[in-house]
Each structure stands twice: as C-alpha cells, then as structure tokens.
Scaffold this active site. Structure first.
Site, mmCIF file in Angstrom:
data_model
loop_
_atom_site.group_PDB
_atom_site.id
_atom_site.type_symbol
_atom_site.label_atom_id
_atom_site.label_comp_id
_atom_site.label_asym_id
_atom_site.label_seq_id
_atom_site.Cartn_x
_atom_site.Cartn_y
_atom_site.Cartn_z
ATOM 1 N N LYS A 133 0.838 -1.203 0.000
ATOM 2 C CA LYS A 133 0.000 0.000 0.000
ATOM 3 C C LYS A 133 0.872 1.251 0.000
ATOM 4 C CE LYS A 133 -3.786 -2.500 2.156
ATOM 5 N NZ LYS A 133 -4.344 -3.036 3.405
ATOM 6 N N GLN A 186 -4.064 -1.655 9.820
ATOM 7 C CA GLN A 186 -4.002 -3.006 9.237
ATOM 8 C C GLN A 186 -4.544 -4.020 10.248
ATOM 9 O OE1 GLN A 186 -2.938 -3.644 6.018
ATOM 10 N NE2 GLN A 186 -3.643 -5.731 6.376
ATOM 11 N N ASP A 231 -10.436 3.731 4.831
ATOM 12 C CA ASP A 231 -10.602 2.281 4.666
ATOM 13 C C ASP A 231 -12.039 1.862 5.019
ATOM 14 O OD1 ASP A 231 -9.502 -0.163 3.913
ATOM 15 O OD2 ASP A 231 -8.880 -0.694 5.936
#
Ligand code: NAP
Length: 285
Positions: free
Chosen positions: A56, A100, A123
């Site tokens: 990413k 994450q 996200d």
C-alpha cells in the site's frame, strides 16, 4: 452450445483510477503545497500484514500520496493503540488512516477502529462510515465493496431490480457490499456459514458476490445462466471462492482471480485518501 463469460478486468480499471487519482493528488499538492498523506498503522509483525502495508505504501508513493508508517510492537495495549490513532486523527498532516488488521487477540478491534476520525476513515471501517454508506450519505466505503460497485458500473451492470446474493457477511466485505447493492435497488440476500442449501439460493442470483474465503466454494452448476459473478475471495495459490473454469461457462460476466476485485481494493483506498485530503485541505477542522 458452450458459452464463455466476458471477463471483468479489474487490473485495467484500477490502473485508470490510480492514474486519475495521481493527477488529483498532484493538483492538490500544487494548489495547497501539501501532499495527500495516508498513515498506515501496524501492530506486530505478521508477515502477510507487513507485505500488505508495504504494498500500500509503494502504491501511495507512485500516486503522489505520502505515507507515514507507524509500526507498533505486538505487545501494544488496546489503550496505547487507541491513543496512537487518536493522535493521527488530530494531526493535520495526515488525511487518511489505515489500521491493518487482524491486530492480535488482545486488542478490541472495534474500539481501535472507532478511534479513527470518520473524516480520515479512508478504509471505511468505522461505524460512522458504515452507517453513512448504508443511508446513502457522504462518507467513505469499505474499500473492497466500493471497488466492486465501481467494477459493476464500469461494465454497465445496473443492480436495480436484480436479485443479488452475497455469500459472506463480514463487516469489511459481505455486509457493506450488500448494503451498497441495496442502496442501488437490488433485492439482496445474504448467505453465511449457517445458510441452508447455499446452492439453491445462489442459483436464483442475477448478481453473485462471493466473499467467503473458501476455495472454489461456488461451482458453475450453481450459477444462473447469464449471471454476473464477482469473486472477492483470495485464497492461497491465487484461487478464488468461485470455481472459475466451470462458472465462466454459465456466467455473463465474471471477475478473474487474480486481476478482478483485488486491484480495485487498493485503487479505492488511494482514491478515497486523495478525496479525504481534498476535503480536509479545503475545510480544515
Ligand atoms: P471472513 O471475515 O472470514 O468472513 C467469511 C464469511 O464467509 C463469514 O460471513 C462466514 O459466515 C462465511 N462463510 C464461511 N464458510 C461458509 C460456507 N461454507 N458457506 C457460506 N458462507 C460461509 O472473511 P472476509 O474478510 O470477508 O474475506 C472473505 C474472502 O475475501 C477471503 O478470501 C479474503 O481473502 C477475501 N478478501 C479479498 C479482498 C480483496 O481485496 N480482494 C479484501 C478482503 C477480503 P459466518 O459469518 O456465519 O461465520
């Protein structure tokens, strides 16, 4: 007569989205003197998570998005993680935050996600983002579902009036993609591990979204002829949740694995980061 479905090319579409996103990022940087910035937060050193985060960050760099990485030790407490996320939420130099996951059993994931300010939740993991998405209000979608909807649009698949079957109900994938399809007037059915006779439900679907994590669970014989088949599954060996070879004989459109949904997820993350930066730099909190 045997037929073969048209492939939905997520790689090509994602490339175009990233190119557009890079142009927008460059424009923001030139206008404001500040580059869009995504903060990535990783707890521990799970090898797969380390790889995902690095990927990413690389993609961000190529698109002109800065990334700031916060690596926390595996022993980080939930309270320390919440503090870190709170600090990033209040930092005007950070426009998007990616936490994450999974984060380890000792951390309350929901509490951690909720420490992310919704305006930086690129996200789409907070309750506020999920609610806004479900109500069709402005906000950020969970990235894979957002990418799936963009892929449907690209191939002129209008969900209105169609029967959509979503197999899987996770908070980041199954549930939100079902809500997005509902928001576009599909008639949505969710399936999960307790669904009785999965095959018969899937056979009714004009649009199937497989989001399970079970290799080749959905077989060609379960696909209604001409259906749109979206395979979000990604299992070891580059295998999806749909048995591609048999499903493509019956589907009208189908996503390959890899090269279908996967690239759309990261493209959506980058696009939402730049969108967040644009909004925040136009109207600082
Ligand atoms: P998850 O949290 O493990 O959820 C799996 C879902 O599948 C659950 O709702 C589960 O039901 C359901 N399920 C399990 N076995 C089933 C069965 N035999 N029949 C019907 N439903 C069943 O997984 P996830 O995070 O949503 O991920 C799903 C897949 O998508 C994985 O392969 C993952 O790698 C992939 N993925 C891909 C991307 C991408 O960018 N391409 C992003 C995220 C995830 P219960 O709720 O009843 O347990």
């Amino acid at each position: 007569m045997s037929r073969t479905a048209r492939l939905m090319d997520g790689t090509g579409l994602a490339r175009r989205i990233v190119e557009e996103t890079a142009k927008r990022a460059a424009d923001i940087t030139e206008r404001t003197g500040t580059a869009p910035c995504l903060a990535t937060v990783l707890v521990g050193e799970d090898p797969a998570s380390v790889t995902y985060v690095r990927m990413k960050q690389n993609r961000c760099r190529k698109a002109g998005i800065e990334s700031r990485h916060v690596a926390l030790p595996a022993a980080t407490t939930a309270a320390e993680l919440v503090d870190t996320l709170g600090a990033l939420s209040g930092d005007p130099g950070v426009h998007g935050i990616l936490l994450q996951h999974p984060m380890g059993p000792h951390i309350d994931e929901r509490a951690a996600f909720e420490a992310i300010a919704p305006r930086k939740d690129v996200d789409g993991v907070t309750l506020a983002s999920f609610s806004a998405m479900s109500f069709g209000l402005p906000g950020f979608t969970s990235c894979t579902p957002g990418g799936i909807m963009r892929l449907l649009d690209e191939y002129d698949v209008d969900p209105a009036g169609k029967r959509a079957v979503v197999v899987g109900r996770s908070a980041i994938l199954g549930k939100p993609v079902g809500m997005l399809l509902l928001g576009r007037d599909a008639t949505v059915t969710y399936c999960h591990s307790r669904t009785a006779d999965l095959s018969s439900v899937v056979r009714e679907a004009d649009i199937v979204v497989a989001a399970v994590g079970r290799p080749r669970l959905i077989r060609g014989q379960d696909i209604k002829p001409g259906a749109v088949v979206i395979d979000a599954g990604y299992n070891p060996g580059n295998v999806g949740d749909v048995d591609f070879d048999t499903a493509r004989e019956r589907a009208g459109l189908i996503t390959p694995v890899p090269g279908g949904v996967g690239p759309m997820t990261i493209a959506t993350l980058l696009a939402q980061t730049v969108e967040a930066a644009g909004r925040q730099l136009a109207a600082p909190a």
